[in-house]
Design an enzyme around this catalytic site. Structure first.
Site, PDB file in Angstrom:
ATOM      1  N   HIS A 170     -57.797  41.307  52.371  1.00  0.00           N
ATOM      2  CA  HIS A 170     -57.375  42.592  52.951  1.00  0.00           C
ATOM      3  C   HIS A 170     -55.996  42.983  52.383  1.00  0.00           C
ATOM      4  CE1 HIS A 170     -56.570  45.651  55.952  1.00  0.00           C
ATOM      5  NE2 HIS A 170     -57.697  45.428  56.554  1.00  0.00           N
ATOM      6  N   GLU A 274     -59.370  46.357  49.127  1.00  0.00           N
ATOM      7  CA  GLU A 274     -59.725  45.006  49.588  1.00  0.00           C
ATOM      8  C   GLU A 274     -61.012  44.497  48.928  1.00  0.00           C
ATOM      9  OE1 GLU A 274     -60.060  45.528  53.847  1.00  0.00           O
ATOM     10  OE2 GLU A 274     -58.593  47.164  53.725  1.00  0.00           O
TER      11      GLU A 274
END
Ligand code: TA6
Length: 317
Positions: A170, A274
């Site tokens: 992330h 991500e």
């Protein structure tokens, strides 16, 4: 007492274990050209990646809360064994909320820079109550001699039964102004739109730009994606392996105001891209291992003068 000349010339350590915010253990990686990175054992969480001028390349919220088990806002949270805040586990799984250990038995060979750390996460009894599968998750964070940052995740099923998971790095990139940012490489792809009940759409033909909240899971994406920061004339290049999807997220103003660990205006200076495996969850049989690798570069880009052809950047091997 004066230092001897040799002590003055001692090169900075390529790997240094110290205490970071709130006394949490962290590892600093350095290479001779001056690039550096920091990883907290809490969450196996990369919180800093700096170039040879000492510029911070990752976004870390000024309001990040370094208090386990709350995940750190920014850097590179590891989303495992679930990418989503909709499932039965804590949002984005529990890997980013746990203390990892230094792996004393790494199986990967040393890197040429020697600036790397190997961490390992295995489930606690508590974790097994939440997600009843035994696994070994080995994470290597490495800094290349040219400052490229490489995260290699290997998840091995050490249970007697198969298990299935989803995953994401992330990654929060630091940008000058979100309204001056373009993402190249995801054009014309299908995506799930998290702002529209994860409905499936097809992206238009131009680079992605940001004029409001964006929360999209792009499917079956190229292994190279670029993020162009126009104002800083900087391009982030993501090379990924084993991660077919890519999430693009910016909360914009309303969502930012509702987040206690993000400043009201900080959304303007971050973008998440991500590398992930979401659409097709990964299933491992007993003793099978999955590998997901993300390599990041920050290159000067004079795109606005047309000198940098993103297609060439995308196509370069
Ligand atoms: O990656 C995008 C996303 O799934 C958004 O929906 C938002 O929830 C973001 O992750 C941050 O999630 P977190 O649990 O870290 O606050």
């Amino acid at each position: 007492m004066a230092s001897s000349s040799s002590e003055l010339r001692t090169p900075p350590l390529s790997v240094e274990h110290t205490k970071g915010v709130n006394g949490l253990e962290k590892v600093t990686l350095r290479v001779p050209r001056g690039f550096s990175a920091e990883i907290y054992l809490f969450g196996g969480h990369v919180t800093s990646w700096k170039n040879d001028h000492g510029d911070e390349l990752l976004f870390l919220s000024n309001k990040a809360i370094f208090k386990p088990p709350k995940p750190i806002r920014g850097g590179i949270p590891i989303c495992f064994p679930q990418f989503s805040n909709l499932g039965t586990l804590e949002a984005h799984g529990f890997a980013r909320n746990r203390f990892w250990k230094v792996d004393t038995n790494p199986s990967l060979a040393p890197t040429s820079s020697n600036a790397y750390v190997d961490l390992v996460l295995t489930p606690s009894e508590e974790d097994m109550k939440l997600w009843s599968y035994s696994f070994e998750f080995r994470l290597r964070v490495a800094l290349g001699l040219d400052g490229n940052l490489v995260l290699t995740s290997r998840v091995r099923n050490i249970d007697a039964k198969p298990f299935t998971f989803t995953f994401a790095y992330h990654t929060y990139f630091s940008v000058s102004d979100i309204s001056e940012v373009r993402v190249e490489g995801l054009e014309t792809l299908d995506f799930f739109d998290n702002t529209k009940n994860r409905e499936r759409f097809t992206e238009q033909g131009d680079a992605i730009v940001f004029e409001g909240e964006v929360d999209k899971i792009y499917l079956t994406t190229p292994n190279k994606v670029c993020i162009l920061d126009h104002e800083r004339k900087r391009t982030f290049v993501i090379n990924k392996e084993g991660l077919p999807d890519a999430v693009v997220w910016n909360p914009w103003d309303k969502k930012a105001k509702a987040m206690v660990d993000l400043g009201d205006d900080e959304y303007k200076h971050m973008v998440c891209v991500e590398p992930a495996a979401i659409e097709k969850p990964i299933t491992l049989k007993p003793n099978e291992e999955w590998k997901g690798r993300m390599e990041l570069f920050a290159v000067p880009s004079s795109y606005c003068s047309g000198q940098l052809d993103p297609k060439k950047v995308l196509m370069s091997s």
